[in-house]
Design a protein around this motif. Structure first.
Motif, short mmCIF file in Angstrom:
data_model
loop_
_atom_site.label_atom_id
_atom_site.label_comp_id
_atom_site.label_asym_id
_atom_site.label_seq_id
_atom_site.Cartn_x
_atom_site.Cartn_y
_atom_site.Cartn_z
N ALA A 75 -2.53 0.45 0.15
CA ALA A 75 -2.99 0.50 1.70
C ALA A 75 -1.85 0.81 2.67
N GLN A 76 -0.58 0.28 2.31
CA GLN A 76 0.43 0.62 3.15
C GLN A 76 1.14 2.24 2.72
N ARG A 77 0.93 2.65 1.51
CA ARG A 77 1.43 3.72 1.20
C ARG A 77 0.69 4.65 1.84
N THR A 78 -0.62 4.81 1.69
CA THR A 78 -1.71 5.73 2.27
C THR A 78 -1.78 5.68 3.62
N ALA A 79 -1.29 4.68 4.27
CA ALA A 79 -1.44 4.59 5.69
C ALA A 79 -0.39 5.56 6.53
#
Length: 230
Positions: free
Chosen positions: A76-80
């Motif tokens: 979720a953080q990587r793709t944000a």
């Protein structure tokens, strides 16, 4: 909000290139980070993009502290965060066609739905023809390759964009076209932006506010709405 608090970082702990830097960007806001070459802007940008772990300090992404970096960060953080680098030829796999380059984040995250449709839509948005999508990096110009790298950064629909000297190697017309793509995406999605550069005129015209590199050191007050930690 994307918040960098008291960041110190580099590639040798004995000689950090970033010291006690503070910066915050609100959702939907565009912030220009202005400074000379070699001052540490790109290192800070890589930290904001979860690509480089700082020696000390805190990165908060949408209110959550980032504790893992690169592929170890939660999906979720990587793709944000989507990121576009200065030199497209160093950030593109020379074996891939431009179409596969754009699709790379989708395949890496296991998101294989509507790949062809997404690539086609982003290619049209960034000014890439179907013929160009079948070519490899050595068969296209720097501007065409940077268009593909921007499409790659947008393909996962990130909430935050990091543009690290994205246009410094491009001519004026390509620069205007890519900035326009970024602004249309932000208008449609409400994404926040950090635009790193040394061209004060471009950053002042492009961004809601521009922050000078020297103002980031040792205080949150001059770096945006974030106040000092207590």
């Amino acid at each position: 909000m994307l918040e960098l608090r008291a960041i110190t970082a580099g590639y040798d702990r004995r000689a950090p290139v970033v010291r006690d830097a503070w910066l915050s960007v609100a959702a939907g806001e565009s912030v220009g980070l202005l400074g000379p070459s070699g001052c540490g802007k790109s290192t800070l940008a890589r930290i904001a993009a979860l690509l480089h772990r700082p020696d000390s300090g805190t990165l908060l992404l949408d209110g959550e502290t980032v504790r893992r970096w690169r592929h170890r960060a939660p999906r979720a953080q990587r793709t944000a965060v989507g990121v576009v680098f200065q030199q497209p030829r160093l950030s593109a796999d020379p074996r891939l066609t431009l179409g596969d380059l754009i699709a790379e984040p989708l395949r890496a995250t296991g998101n294989r739905d509507d790949i062809a449709e997404r690539i086609g839509r982003l290619a049209a948005t960034t000014g890439l023809t179907e013929d160009l999508l079948r070519r490899r990096p050595h068969e296209v110009s720097d501007g065409q390759l940077q268009r593909a790298c921007l499409a790659r950064a947008l393909v996962l629909r990130p909430r935050w964009l990091i543009c690290d000297e994205m246009t410094s190697m491009l001519d004026a017309s390509t620069t205007a076209a890519l900035v326009n793509v970024v602004e249309e995406y932000r208008a449609a999605t409400g994404a926040g932006l950090i635009a790193v550069g040394h061209d004060a005129t471009l950053l002042h015209r492009w961004c809601d506010r521009t922050v000078d590199w020297e103002s980031l050191r040792g205080t949150a007050a001059t770096a945006g709405p974030l106040g000092p930690e207590v």
